[in-house]
Design a protein around this motif. Structure first.
Motif, PDB file in Angstrom:
ATOM      1  N   UNK A 121      58.353  -2.197  53.885  1.00 33.64           N
ATOM      2  CA  UNK A 121      57.301  -1.902  53.416  1.00 33.64           C
ATOM      3  C   UNK A 121      57.276  -0.574  52.641  1.00 33.64           C
ATOM      4  N   UNK A 122      57.016  -0.229  51.303  1.00 37.73           N
ATOM      5  CA  UNK A 122      56.917   0.937  50.925  1.00 37.73           C
ATOM      6  C   UNK A 122      55.564   1.356  50.325  1.00 37.73           C
ATOM      7  N   UNK A 123      55.204   2.380  50.474  1.00 37.24           N
ATOM      8  CA  UNK A 123      53.820   2.946  49.879  1.00 37.24           C
ATOM      9  C   UNK A 123      53.911   3.957  48.504  1.00 37.24           C
ATOM     10  N   UNK A 124      52.886   3.973  47.749  1.00 36.88           N
ATOM     11  CA  UNK A 124      52.829   4.644  46.960  1.00 36.88           C
ATOM     12  C   UNK A 124      53.023   6.151  47.302  1.00 36.88           C
ATOM     13  N   UNK A 125      53.805   7.127  46.568  1.00 35.10           N
ATOM     14  CA  UNK A 125      53.729   8.452  46.720  1.00 35.10           C
ATOM     15  C   UNK A 125      52.716   8.917  46.348  1.00 35.10           C
ATOM     16  N   UNK A 138      53.367  -0.165  47.746  1.00 35.06           N
ATOM     17  CA  UNK A 138      53.995  -0.016  46.441  1.00 35.06           C
ATOM     18  C   UNK A 138      55.109  -1.232  46.137  1.00 35.06           C
ATOM     19  N   UNK A 139      55.628  -1.663  47.724  1.00 37.12           N
ATOM     20  CA  UNK A 139      56.561  -2.940  47.580  1.00 37.12           C
ATOM     21  C   UNK A 139      56.442  -3.420  48.984  1.00 37.12           C
ATOM     22  N   UNK A 160      46.465  -6.268  50.486  1.00 38.71           N
ATOM     23  CA  UNK A 160      47.209  -5.035  50.234  1.00 38.71           C
ATOM     24  C   UNK A 160      48.470  -5.432  49.249  1.00 38.71           C
ATOM     25  N   UNK A 161      48.560  -6.874  49.293  1.00 41.30           N
ATOM     26  CA  UNK A 161      49.745  -7.377  48.454  1.00 41.30           C
ATOM     27  C   UNK A 161      49.460  -8.864  47.957  1.00 41.30           C
ATOM     28  N   UNK A 162      48.469  -8.835  47.208  1.00 41.82           N
ATOM     29  CA  UNK A 162      48.012 -10.113  46.667  1.00 41.82           C
ATOM     30  C   UNK A 162      48.788 -11.087  45.898  1.00 41.82           C
TER      31      UNK A 162
END
Length: 188
Positions: A121-125, A138-139, A160-162
């Protein structure tokens, strides 16, 4: 034995069609193409169309346009409605030049079940995120879910990841017996 779940995606291959955006009238895109993947029941007024952006052999399952909207041959949609009637809606969609019946599949549930420790999992900075995306996914690669949070759902989107359309193992196996073109299943 715990239930298993799979992400249902399009198996993109050369020689098959590529569908465009969903339209409320020929040549006029729907106002909100993301509503089809919002993970909740929706209302649609009037008929729907989808264009063929790249001609080729028709698929039984594919994802159309910017909203990656699931488009299914009616024989697959019938199976979804029989096995998961509380989890899906279907809407007829016309495809120019296609005599077979197709539908848009809407998963009507969103479940907060992504296992962030087991997934990549990657999150938006916060410094570079668009407004409202700060701290959100983010991904999500190599997705794994916590099956204890799923309950009795057979079809759902992940909170969160639709973009992920998830199906239960029994639904996957029933679909595979129909040998659908275009369907790819990845364990989650």
């Amino acid at each position: 034995m715990p239930s298993r779940y799979f992400r249902l995606d399009e198996d993109v291959r050369a020689g098959y069609w590529y569908l465009g955006d969903i339209e409320s009238a020929p040549g006029q895109e729907v106002d909100d193409p993301w509503m089809f993947m919002a993970g909740q029941p929706i209302q649609v007024q009037g008929p729907l169309w989808v264009s063929i952006d790249a001609p080729g052999k028709p698929l039984d399952f594919c994802l159309a346009g910017v909203g990656v909207v699931p488009i299914l041959h009616v024989r697959l949609a019938t199976l979804f409605m029989e096995m998961a009637p509380d989890d899906v809606q279907t809407f007829p969609v016309s495809i120019k030049g296609q005599p077979d019946q197709y539908v848009i599949l809407v998963a009507t549930k969103v479940i907060h079940c992504i296992d962030e420790q087991a997934s990549k999992v990657q999150f938006w900075d916060p410094k570079h995120a668009p407004p409202g995306k700060e701290g959100k996914y983010f991904a999500v690669d190599d997705m794994r879910i916590d099956t204890s949070k799923v309950g009795d759902a057979k079809v759902f989107r992940t909170k969160g990841w639709r973009t992920a359309l998830i199906v239960s193992q029994d639904l996957k196996q029933a679909l595979e017996r129909l040998k659908p073109t275009g369907a790819k299943f990845t364990p989650v």
